[in-house]
Write a protein that holds these residues in place. Structure first.
Motif, PDB file in Angstrom:
ATOM      1  N   TYR A  32      26.779   7.810  26.789  1.00  0.00           N
ATOM      2  CA  TYR A  32      27.244   7.198  25.547  1.00  0.00           C
ATOM      3  C   TYR A  32      28.551   6.465  25.822  1.00  0.00           C
ATOM      4  CZ  TYR A  32      23.961  10.170  22.999  1.00  0.00           C
ATOM      5  OH  TYR A  32      22.839  10.788  22.520  1.00  0.00           O
ATOM      6  N   ASN A  37      28.312   5.312  18.605  1.00  0.00           N
ATOM      7  CA  ASN A  37      26.879   5.585  18.755  1.00  0.00           C
ATOM      8  C   ASN A  37      26.612   7.074  18.875  1.00  0.00           C
ATOM      9  OD1 ASN A  37      26.306   2.859  18.640  1.00  0.00           O
ATOM     10  ND2 ASN A  37      26.199   2.605  20.849  1.00  0.00           N
ATOM     11  N   GLU A  41      24.438   9.096  16.051  1.00  0.00           N
ATOM     12  CA  GLU A  41      23.192   9.733  16.499  1.00  0.00           C
ATOM     13  C   GLU A  41      23.178  11.236  16.228  1.00  0.00           C
ATOM     14  OE1 GLU A  41      20.897  10.329  20.701  1.00  0.00           O
ATOM     15  OE2 GLU A  41      21.626   8.321  20.234  1.00  0.00           O
TER      16      GLU A  41
END
Length: 82
Positions: A32, A37, A41
């Motif tokens: 990552y 993100n 997620e």
């Protein structure tokens, strides 16, 4: 680093900063490149996660949620701190 950030980091407990840096390291190692993100997620507030990686906002509930997202136990996380 700006002067404000520099002053903030001097006030923080070095143990908290070490934990924050490890959270960032683990995230990047898992692929990552963006904290945003990762947070999205795993259902973590982007701002809260960013603060945790900076060591400025640490709640145990959020910390445990992040460890769960990485599939990591407390003993695994803290192993290198001992």
């Amino acid at each position: 680093m700006s002067t404000g950030e520099d002053r903030q980091s001097k006030k923080l407990d070095p143990r908290i900063l070490a934990i924050a840096k490890k959270l960032e390291k683990i995230r990047v190692e898992k692929g990552y490149t963006s904290y945003e993100n990762f947070a999205i997620e795993h259902g973590i507030s982007r701002m809260q996660y960013w603060r945790m990686e900076k060591g400025t906002n640490f709640t145990f509930a959020s910390f445990l949620k992040i460890l769960d997202a990485h599939g990591m136990s407390l003993s695994e996380f803290f192993d290198e701190f001992l």
